[in-house]
Design a protein around this motif. Structure first.
Motif, PDB file in Angstrom:
ATOM      1  N   VAL A 534       0.854  -1.185   0.000  1.00  0.00           N
ATOM      2  CA  VAL A 534       0.000   0.000   0.000  1.00  0.00           C
ATOM      3  C   VAL A 534       0.891   1.238   0.000  1.00  0.00           C
ATOM      4  N   TYR A 536       0.680   5.364   0.486  1.00  0.00           N
ATOM      5  CA  TYR A 536      -0.234   6.366   1.041  1.00  0.00           C
ATOM      6  C   TYR A 536       0.474   7.710   1.164  1.00  0.00           C
ATOM      7  N   LEU A 554      -5.027   3.050   6.885  1.00  0.00           N
ATOM      8  CA  LEU A 554      -4.172   1.904   6.600  1.00  0.00           C
ATOM      9  C   LEU A 554      -4.761   0.598   7.121  1.00  0.00           C
ATOM     10  N   VAL A 603       4.238  -1.275   3.685  1.00  0.00           N
ATOM     11  CA  VAL A 603       3.526   0.005   3.658  1.00  0.00           C
ATOM     12  C   VAL A 603       4.540   1.073   3.265  1.00  0.00           C
ATOM     13  N   PHE A 638       7.825  -0.928   6.839  1.00  0.00           N
ATOM     14  CA  PHE A 638       7.368   0.453   6.708  1.00  0.00           C
ATOM     15  C   PHE A 638       8.478   1.252   6.024  1.00  0.00           C
TER      16      PHE A 638
END
Length: 738
Positions: A534, A536, A554, A603, A638
């Motif tokens: 993902v 963002y 999220l 992420v 992350f």
């Protein structure tokens, strides 16, 4: 390899393995420079209080001609306007001239704007009238209107002066233009409605009541129209006729546009002179036994400065005025700063908001000695001053000369000015403060919520009073600001490959745009990220009011688009979380969909729009990481792209991000200390292999002594841009799956 070339000592490259974050010592050192050498900053501060010192030595005759023309022109307009606005404030007309004189004289010493003309203004005059009425209702017959207005000028001036000296002018920025426009429009409508009875000679009701009542009573009183309407309506028609005629001829004969401009400028004075002459001819021999004339005229205007004295500050008046001080102060601040900024932007110079507040603060404080009531910048006179070719603030001195001449040489003529003619001048001047329809439509196009604020300010002002209108607009603006901070825009991103057709295939590059429709060309196909990844972008500073946005977005995306790590088919119903949906037999209603979903792997967060971060938001990010890993059943990478501030870098590292190693139950700011685990215990490590990804190469060291990586190799999950971050996440995900 995304790297930067060294060029001697002045390199921007970060040395290898050196953390790029700022140190606490460096942070506090930036504040201590002024304390080490205090003389310089104090000297500059004192000089900045008198901007005239900087430009007056360069004054020349070329500037003098422009200032002379502009000053005299504004003075000819200010004399009738000043007396008219004093009528709005329910004060004798000479008080408008006192305020006009002090405003244009004192302002030139402190001004950072050459265009602004300080003096009586319509909205402030209406506010003064309402404050006088408020005090008189509380202490009937104890205080006179001029005394109340003088105390108000001193108090507001002192408050504004303090705000300027403390350099708090930035507070004005919290009130947006639609809010200012809204209560200005509502105030203009209220002023016009209150002057129509005087224009028509209608009496018998309170013209300071709420605007809608004044309009209703005026319509009911039309049959009682008196002879004053002959002067009032004639003056109003003539003012607009001269204005429109001059605008037409200036377009028809552009070579003589400047001549038509000055003719239009002098229309107020010309109409007042003609109406005064007509009133004198008609009423000079028709004074009744009660001392009144067939029409209402101004009558006695004291010659010179008859009210120069130390202001008497009464505790009772201060107590009564106290509740009204915020609205009066806000008007002084907003109107003046909005005008000075606008003309500075139009004419190519920068004003100092704090110094402008000092200017109007000193003006009103000193004005209280002359019996003046609160004064601030005027829209109409400032525009006139700019169009007349003003060069410096010295033009105010020439305007003051005109007012002195009027006070000492024309007061006998002022006796015969018809009040209907003054009402015509007020209506003509104030009507321009009403926001035109095309600008209102622009508010709607840019931001419908701001249009609602504008409309609310207008309606509340019309149906109650200007005080409530200002408070409504300010409060609604602050609520809107909080909503925008707490509910910022954020987007899940996808990839688009763009190409410059003129350069061929070699010009292809990858850009990231929101996945949702409506933000880009609908014909462009946006490619989602690789399964389990993902991307963002948060479009606001990441701070405590909006930290929940990251978590909500999220976690919701992960639970709706990725596979749950734990197989719930073999988990007893009694062991299920109480808040997790499932059937009575314990089966998972989303089992089939969950089986077809990809696992959550990484992420990627784009921090290019984030300039601030705090403890609460970092803790929220830690909580988000834990919740996602609990859902996925394994570690989740992350990656952070485009971290611009060293303090953001430092905060994220403190939260356990960037390095790939962090305590499993790390709490940055635990609310319940008993649940805080020892962070010196076991360490959780992201198991995905890090590969070379452009700006960060955990297993790569440069062999070229002239190059260093831009981002420190100690934080391989921080990336110089979004492309590098997505590439790292995708490659690590691929290696993990293999």
């Amino acid at each position: 390899m995304a790297s930067v070339k060294r060029w001697g000592k002045n390199t921007l490259a970060i040395p290898e393995n050196a953390p790029p974050s700022i140190t606490t010592g460096e942070y506090f050192q930036s504040f201590s420079k002024g304390f080490k050498e205090p003389i310089g900053p104090i000297r500059r501060y004192l000089i900045s209080l008198f901007p005239i010192i900087q430009w007056l030595p360069r004054y020349n005759f070329g500037w003098l001609s422009g200032d002379l023309i502009a000053g005299l022109t504004v003075g000819l307009v200010l004399v009738p306007q000043g007396m008219s606005y004093a009528v709005i404030a329910t004060l004798p007309p000479e008080y408008g001239l006192y305020s006009s004189f002090v405003g244009v004289t004192i302002y030139c010493l402190f001004a950072t704007s050459k265009d602004v003309s300080i003096g009586p203004v319509a909205v402030m005059s209406l506010t003064v009238a309402q404050i006088i009425r408020h005090v008189e209702e509380k202490f009937p017959g104890q205080f006179e209107g001029p005394e109340i207005a003088t105390i108000l000028a001193f108090t507001c001036g002192f408050i504004v002066l303090g705000i300027g000296l403390l350099r708090l002018g930035w507070l004005v920025e919290f009130i947006p233009l639609p809010a200012v426009s809204g209560f200005m429009t509502g105030s203009a409508i209220s002023i016009v409605a209150g002057q129509v009875p005087g224009l028509m000679g209608i009496t018998g009701f309170d013209t300071r009541a709420p605007t809608y009542r004044v309009i209703i009573n005026t319509l009911k009183g039309l049959p009682r129209t008196k002879l004053d309407a002959a002067w009032g309506l004639t003056g109003l028609v003539c003012l607009y006729a001269i204005r429109f005629a001059c605008e037409y001829f200036s377009k028809r004969y552009p070579r003589k546009a400047r001549m038509w401009f000055f003719i239009s400028v002098l229309r107020n004075g010309f109409v007042v002179i003609v109406l005064t002459l007509a009133a004198w001819l008609y009423t000079r021999d028709k004074r009744g036994p009660d001392g009144n004339y067939p029409i209402r005229i101004l009558k006695d205007v004291p010659r010179g400065f008859k009210h120069v004295r130390q202001p008497r500050i009464d505790a009772d008046v201060l107590g009564a005025v106290g509740s009204q001080l915020p609205v009066a102060t806000i008007i002084l601040l907003l109107e003046h700063i909005a005008i000075s900024k606008s003309f500075g932007r139009i004419n190519g110079y920068t004003i100092d908001p704090n110094q402008e507040l000092i200017a109007i603060g000193v003006t009103n404080t000193i004005g209280s000695v002359f019996g003046a009531y609160p004064a601030t910048g005027s829209f109409s006179r400032s525009a006139l001053k700019a169009k007349s070719g003003v060069r410096t603030p010295i033009a105010g001195i020439f305007t003051a000369v005109i007012i002195i001449v009027a006070l000492y040489g024309l007061t006998d003529a002022f006796y015969w000015i018809p009040t209907g003619g003054l009402s015509a001048v007020i209506i003509h001047a104030v009507a321009d403060l009403v926001t035109p329809p095309d600008q209102v439509f622009t508010f709607w196009r840019v931001s419908p919520l701001e249009f609602i604020i504008w409309l609310a300010a207008v309606l509340v002002t019309v149906f109650t009073n200007i005080e409530n209108g200002i408070y409504t607009s300010v409060a609604a603006s602050l609520v809107l600001l909080l909503l925008r901070i707490t509910h910022p825009r954020g987007s899940l991103l996808g990839k688009v490959v763009v190409r410059d057709n003129a350069k061929g295939e070699d010009s292809e590059r990858t850009v990231f745009v929101p996945l949702e429709k409506g933000t880009h060309n609908q014909r462009i196909q946006v490619v989602p990220p690789s399964p389990g990844i993902v991307i963002y972008r948060h479009e606001e500073s990441y701070v405590y009011p909006n930290s929940w946005v990251f978590n909500t977005t999220l976690v919701s995306w992960a639970k709706g688009n990725t596979k749950r790590g734990q197989d719930m088919r073999n988990v007893l119903l009694s062991d299920r979380p109480w808040n997790e949906p499932c059937r009575r037999d314990g089966s998972d209603p989303n089992a089939e969909r969950n089986a077809s979903m990809p696992p959550l792997l990484a992420v990627v967060l784009d921090f290019s729009s984030i300039s601030q971060i705090d403890t609460t938001s970092v803790q929220s990010l830690i909580d988000t990481r834990k919740e996602l890993e609990r859902w996925a059943g394994h570690s989740v990478e992350f990656h952070f792209a485009s971290i611009l501030s060293p303090w953001i870098h430092r905060a994220l590292v403190a939260g356990g991000f960037g390095t790939g190693t962090y305590p499993p139950n790390h709490e940055l700011a635990p609310i319940i200390p008993e649940y805080r685990d020892d962070s010196s215990g076991s360490v959780h490590t992201v198991t995905h292999e890090l590969v070379a990804t452009g700006d960060n190469k955990s297993k790569f060291k440069s062999t070229d002594p002239d190059f260093d990586t831009i981002v420190s190799q100690d934080t391989p999950f921080f990336h110089v841009d979004l492309i590098a971050a997505v590439r790292a996440a995708e490659r690590n995900a691929m290696n993990n799956q293999v």
